[in-house]
Each structure stands twice: as C-alpha cells, then as structure tokens.
Design an enzyme around this catalytic site. Structure first.
Site, PDB file in Angstrom:
ATOM      1  N   HIS A 148      10.389   4.669  -6.804  1.00 42.98           N
ATOM      2  CA  HIS A 148      11.713   5.271  -6.891  1.00 42.98           C
ATOM      3  C   HIS A 148      12.753   4.358  -7.531  1.00 42.98           C
ATOM      4  O   HIS A 148      12.559   3.152  -7.634  1.00 42.98           O
ATOM      5  CB  HIS A 148      12.199   5.706  -5.505  1.00 42.98           C
ATOM      6  CG  HIS A 148      12.022   4.667  -4.436  1.00 42.98           C
ATOM      7  ND1 HIS A 148      10.944   4.661  -3.581  1.00 42.98           N
ATOM      8  CD2 HIS A 148      12.774   3.603  -4.074  1.00 42.98           C
ATOM      9  CE1 HIS A 148      11.043   3.643  -2.745  1.00 42.98           C
ATOM     10  NE2 HIS A 148      12.145   2.980  -3.027  1.00 42.98           N
ATOM     11  N   GLU A 164       1.550  -3.353  -1.957  1.00 39.43           N
ATOM     12  CA  GLU A 164       2.041  -3.267  -0.577  1.00 39.43           C
ATOM     13  C   GLU A 164       1.613  -1.941  -0.001  1.00 39.43           C
ATOM     14  O   GLU A 164       1.946  -0.882  -0.538  1.00 39.43           O
ATOM     15  CB  GLU A 164       3.572  -3.390  -0.560  1.00 39.43           C
ATOM     16  CG  GLU A 164       4.184  -3.330   0.830  1.00 39.43           C
ATOM     17  CD  GLU A 164       4.827  -1.996   1.157  1.00 39.43           C
ATOM     18  OE1 GLU A 164       5.225  -1.813   2.313  1.00 39.43           O
ATOM     19  OE2 GLU A 164       4.926  -1.131   0.266  1.00 39.43           O
ATOM     20  N   ASP A 175       5.920  -2.436  -4.442  1.00 42.47           N
ATOM     21  CA  ASP A 175       6.490  -1.760  -3.278  1.00 42.47           C
ATOM     22  C   ASP A 175       6.281  -0.250  -3.397  1.00 42.47           C
ATOM     23  O   ASP A 175       6.559   0.349  -4.440  1.00 42.47           O
ATOM     24  CB  ASP A 175       7.990  -2.066  -3.176  1.00 42.47           C
ATOM     25  CG  ASP A 175       8.616  -1.411  -1.969  1.00 42.47           C
ATOM     26  OD1 ASP A 175       8.418  -1.928  -0.858  1.00 42.47           O
ATOM     27  OD2 ASP A 175       9.287  -0.367  -2.139  1.00 42.47           O
ATOM     28  N   HIS A 211      11.140  -9.054   6.170  1.00 45.70           N
ATOM     29  CA  HIS A 211      12.363  -8.267   6.023  1.00 45.70           C
ATOM     30  C   HIS A 211      12.233  -6.897   6.671  1.00 45.70           C
ATOM     31  O   HIS A 211      13.230  -6.227   6.925  1.00 45.70           O
ATOM     32  CB  HIS A 211      12.687  -8.082   4.535  1.00 45.70           C
ATOM     33  CG  HIS A 211      11.773  -7.127   3.839  1.00 45.70           C
ATOM     34  ND1 HIS A 211      10.518  -7.497   3.392  1.00 45.70           N
ATOM     35  CD2 HIS A 211      11.906  -5.816   3.534  1.00 45.70           C
ATOM     36  CE1 HIS A 211       9.940  -6.449   2.840  1.00 45.70           C
ATOM     37  NE2 HIS A 211      10.749  -5.421   2.899  1.00 45.70           N
TER      38      HIS A 211
END
Length: 570
Positions: free
Chosen positions: A96, A318, A277, A380
């Site tokens: 995205h 990931e 990601d 995180h």
C-alpha cells in the site's frame, strides 16, 4: 551433543532497531549515541523504521514517497553511519501507499482520466459480478468469497473516496484509515434551494456538534429535512479529508515501475537489507484468500527478487502466520531470509516455565533446515503469539511450537503485567483470534532485570542475526499514557517511548544497560559466531549452547530457575 552446523545468517553482527527520532530528536542524535565509547563495536547493522521516508499514518508505514524525511534525516547522517561501518536495513511497504502519495492524489484530482486510475484497487471493479451491491453502493462479495478474506480490522477493508464528479468510490484499504470531517457554515448549505436560513442554521449546528463529538454525521436526524440528507451529506463530504493506506494494484505495470524506481533509490541511500512489509497481502484474486495466496504471491515475490538482485539487496519478507501453516518453511526453502517471530513468545515461555525444551527444539529446527533468520525480543510492533500456534492444513493438524494452553498462559502473564491486545476479525466484524500482545519486553518479563539480561544472552546465542529494539536496551517500561492517547492504533505506542539524550547518559550508568552492551559487543565481534552452533546435553531447566570456530569458542550456560548465567570463551 547435537549435530554441528554452520551459521549462515545475513550477517554476523548485531542489528539496532529504532525510528529516526526514537532517541533524541532525529537520526543525528542516534548517530551521536553510536559514537559514544560505550557503543563502540556494538552494532554493525541498523534497521531504521520508515519515518525515515515521508509518511503520514501508522508511524511511518503509510508511505507518501520514498524520499528522505528531511525533518528527521540528513545525507550527512547516512555518511556518518557508513563511516561507523553500520549497514542499513529499510522497509518497502509493498501492499500500500498513502492517500497523500502523488499517485493517489492524482487519482483524486483527475478521477477516471488519471494516469493512476488502475494503480490502486477499486473495490467494486474488483468484485464486479461476484457479489451483491448494498444500500451504500458497495459490492459485498458472495459468501464463499467473503469467508476466505483475512481481515486486519473489523468490517470490509475499504475507504470510500470522493471523485471530481461528486461520486464516491470504495477503494481497497486493508490496514489503517482515518477520516476527518471539517465544520460547515450556514452559507455552504445555500445551494440547497429548499432550505431556509433557520433550517440551514439548525442543520449546520447539528453537523458541527457531531463533528466535535466525533459522531457519525450520516446518522444525524435532520427532522423535516431528512429527505434532503443525501444533498446535505454531499456538501459535508466535500470538506472531509483522509488518511489511509491504500492497497496498490500489482496487476498494473505502473506499480512495478514504481518498485523498480524505489529499490534503486533505497540502494543509493545505503540499503543492504530490504524488509518486505505486508508483501503477503499484495496478490489478490477472486476466490482466493487475500493473504499469501498461491501461486500468485510466489510470482510477485520472484519478480521483486529480480529487481532486488539488480540492486544487490538482500530481501527479508515479513510474514506473520501460525507455525503449523508452515509458511516460514516455504519461504525459507525458496532461499529467502525469514523473521524469527517465534522467539519472543518462546523466550517468555522459557523463562516463566523454567524450561529450555521448546526453545531448543526451535533452535534445532533452525540448524537442521538451515534457516537464515533475523530474531528479536521487542520490536516496533507487538509480541507475536499467534505465530506459535498449530494449524489444520488439508484435514491434518500440524502441531505448533507450543500447545494452545501454553500460548494462553503467555498471553495471560503479559496482560496481567499491563500488556494490550491486538485481535483479528472476520468480514462481519467479529473477533476470530488474538494476533499479538503489545508491551515492552521488559514489562512483559515483570520488569525483572535478571530475566531481561538472561533473555538477551539467550537471544544473542540463538542462531540468526539478533535485532535489538532500542527501548529494550534501556529497559523501557510500558507507556500507558501514550497507548491511551494513540486512538485505534494506540496499543502499539505502549512500546515506542522516545528517549532523550539525557536519558541515554543516565541509562549508561545502569548495570542492565552496560551489561547488555557487553553481551551485544561480544556477539558483534567474536569470530566464534562465524562458526558452528552446538547444543550441550543438560537438564530441562538449563540452556547450554556454544559457538565454535576453529580454536575460538564461546559458551552460554543459563540456569532458568535462578536466571543466573555464565559465558566462557577462548
């Protein structure tokens, strides 16, 4: 003693993990910290989180563009890190881009005539012919398709946006979104001829009150003017603004041109390792899951790897999935590095249950299957727990790394110590599973310094590249104020407290910080870790492993009852 295998992870060194402004005010302050004598030879890698780039939501993971965020990062910072021999790891958020990206802004400005019309996914276009239009003008996929969708939030994964012709269109939005409404004046309602001045004031007052109280403006009762609601809401919607992570359409060649441009840019910034990601959500196809469907996801991953190879980048996909689904093994067998998302939960289980059995079984699998892993304790995001579970695949149940009751025990312990929970949902908004628990790793361990130190030692002796969350290094505690103030995504802020430079200096006077740095320096510099990993026979309450490289060796023996440990080395 178990079979000896070579260490084949990304790098022998230790990786720091932080946002550019996690310590001090910007990346320059982190560089200043790394130049302190206490940090000499401690880190050879640095995973800088994506506020390094221009972004606007989800603490950096809603990317506007992949240019340097000049408020936090300078070219001189990158030059200094290179002089310190610190290699960089960055994210590319494959699935995205932000609504504020140049591509989506062009779409909002030019509508169907935009060059980027197909860069993002129009939900209704995607599902046309495979669902039923509801009263809000959104196609709801047929049940057999909807049941396969994997949701990261409640409800359908869409954000309705306003086009230049006044129409609203739903776009695929898997992750975060935020819609802000702005107050209207009486005069803005004058275009509706049926309204008199008193009615305009009544309506604008009610709308503005709803906006102040963060209520749904569409649910307002306009009394005698309800028949004009659609016209009123059109005026209100013209003044709204969005934040959101809009899913890109990987069937568009423009998206792949963008990936080509981005990976070349990241290489110029000094990137060596590239974290992919949310890549498992990228490939979407009617009738399949929107999470790691096959073979489409593999095809996209291979195409990304071709671009990465041209730019000499190591890819680190990931992916969070249950151990029993075996996706970690599939990704590793294709030659990719993998995240060890199993270690954080296993570590808590190991220390709370005083047993090395589960964590050593996982270490043996890493060695036997030659997994190239990056591991961590805190990060995180949250502490993964779903990842440890078993899973039924094709009618056969594959066991997890822990039993369900053991995983529930981990959850209970962390929640009792102040953690927050993130859940997963089905398409109707019903909770179907917990996903992760949010806490600092120190707080998850009951803020016990002996536990944190032995956990760090075990992590550094596990196979793989150890990644260190900056807040864990300073024994950071849960930040409840930040979590409460963070809105829908606030659970993550519990573990993202900024440390100022004075707190760095104060931390360096504490044993828990200095002793961790000593362990990290050993792991980062000892040639033993370039060699082979051995597991010594020992009672269940002992973790006893070693690394051997020729005549150089280093051995960790940890007592899981007392949390005492010793390291012996040549």
């Amino acid at each position: 003693m178990s079979e000896v295998k070579k260490n084949t992870s990304i790098n022998n060194g230790v990786m720091l993990n932080a946002y550019p402004d996690s310590i001090g005010n910007n990346l320059s302050d982190i560089v200043r910290m790394l130049k302190m004598p206490e940090f000499k030879n401690a880190f050879s890698l640095f995973y800088v989180l994506p506020t390094f780039f221009n972004s606007d939501l989800d603490r950096g993971f809603s990317i506007i563009d992949y240019n340097l965020n000049k408020d936090l990062v300078s070219v001189s910072d990158l030059e200094d890190l290179e002089k310190l021999n610190v290699s960089l790891k960055f994210d590319i958020v494959l699935n995205h881009l932000s609504v504020a990206s140049p591509q989506f802004k062009d779409l909002l400005e030019h509508g169907d005539s935009s060059k980027y019309k197909d860069f993002f996914i129009n939900w209704n276009t995607f599902w046309e012919g495979n669902g039923t239009m509801n009263e809000d003008g959104i196609i709801v996929p047929h049940k057999e398709y909807l049941s396969k969708l994997f949701m990261r939030k409640s409800g359908l994964p869409i954000l309705k946006v306003l086009f230049p012709d006044g129409s609203e269109k739903p776009y695929w939005n898997t992750f975060y979104q935020q819609i802000s409404y702005h107050k209207i004046s009486e005069s803005e309602l004058q275009s509706i001829e049926e309204l008199n001045s008193w009615q305009s004031k009544f309506i604008s007052d009610n709308i503005n009150k709803a906006i102040e109280e963060n209520q749904d403006v569409a649910s307002i009762d306009f009394g005698d003017c309800n028949h004009l609601k659609s016209e009123i809401l059109k005026i209100v919607n013209k003044k709204r603004s969005y934040l959101g992570q809009m899913d890109v359409n990987a069937k568009s060649e423009l998206v792949w041109d963008f990936y080509e441009e981005t990976l070349a840019k990241l290489k110029d910034f000094g990137c060596k390792i590239l974290r992919l990601d949310a890549f498992a959500y990228l490939h979407k196809e009617v009738g399949q899951s929107n999470f790691f469907n096959k073979p489409g996801t593999w095809d996209y991953l291979k195409r990304i790897k071709q671009i990465a190879d041209k730019n000499e980048l190591i890819l680190l996909p990931e992916i969070h999935a249950e151990y029993g689904l075996n996706l970690h093994n599939e990704v590793a067998e294709e030659g990719y590095q993998i995240y060890d998302f199993f270690l954080p939960g296993l570590m808590i289980h190991t220390l709370e249950k005083h047993s090395s059995k589960a964590i050593l079984n996982w270490a043996k699998e890493i060695i036997a299957k030659d997994y190239k892993t990056v591991n961590m304790l805190g990060c995180h995001d949250g502490i993964p727990v779903l990842d440890l579970k078993g899973k039924e695949v094709n009618g056969i149940y594959n066991k997890g790394l822990l039993e369900d009751h053991e995983i529930e025990s981990i959850m209970s312990v962390i929640l009792e110590r102040g953690g927050r929970v993130k859940n997963l949902y089905d398409a109707s908004g019903n909770k179907i599973s917990y996903y992760q628990v949010n806490a600092t790793f120190f707080s998850a361990l009951g803020e016990d310094e002996k536990k944190l130190l032995v956990a760090r030692a075990i992590q550094l002796f596990m196979p793989g590249t150890p990644q260190i969350w900056y807040l864990d290094l300073f024994a950071g505690k849960n930040n409840y104020a930040a979590a409460d103030a963070g809105g829908s995504g606030g659970h993550k802020e519990i573990n993202r407290t900024t440390i100022n430079m004075q707190e760095v200096k104060e931390g360096l006077s504490k044993d828990i910080v200095i002793k961790q740095l000593e362990l990290i320096r050993l792991r980062n510099t000892s040639k033993a870790f370039l060699g082979s990993f051995k597991i010594h026979n020992s009672p269940e309450h002992v973790f006893d492993v070693a690394w051997v490289n020729g005549e150089t060796s280093v051995r960790l023996t940890a007592n899981l009852n007392t949390y005492d440990f010793k390291i012996t080395h040549d």
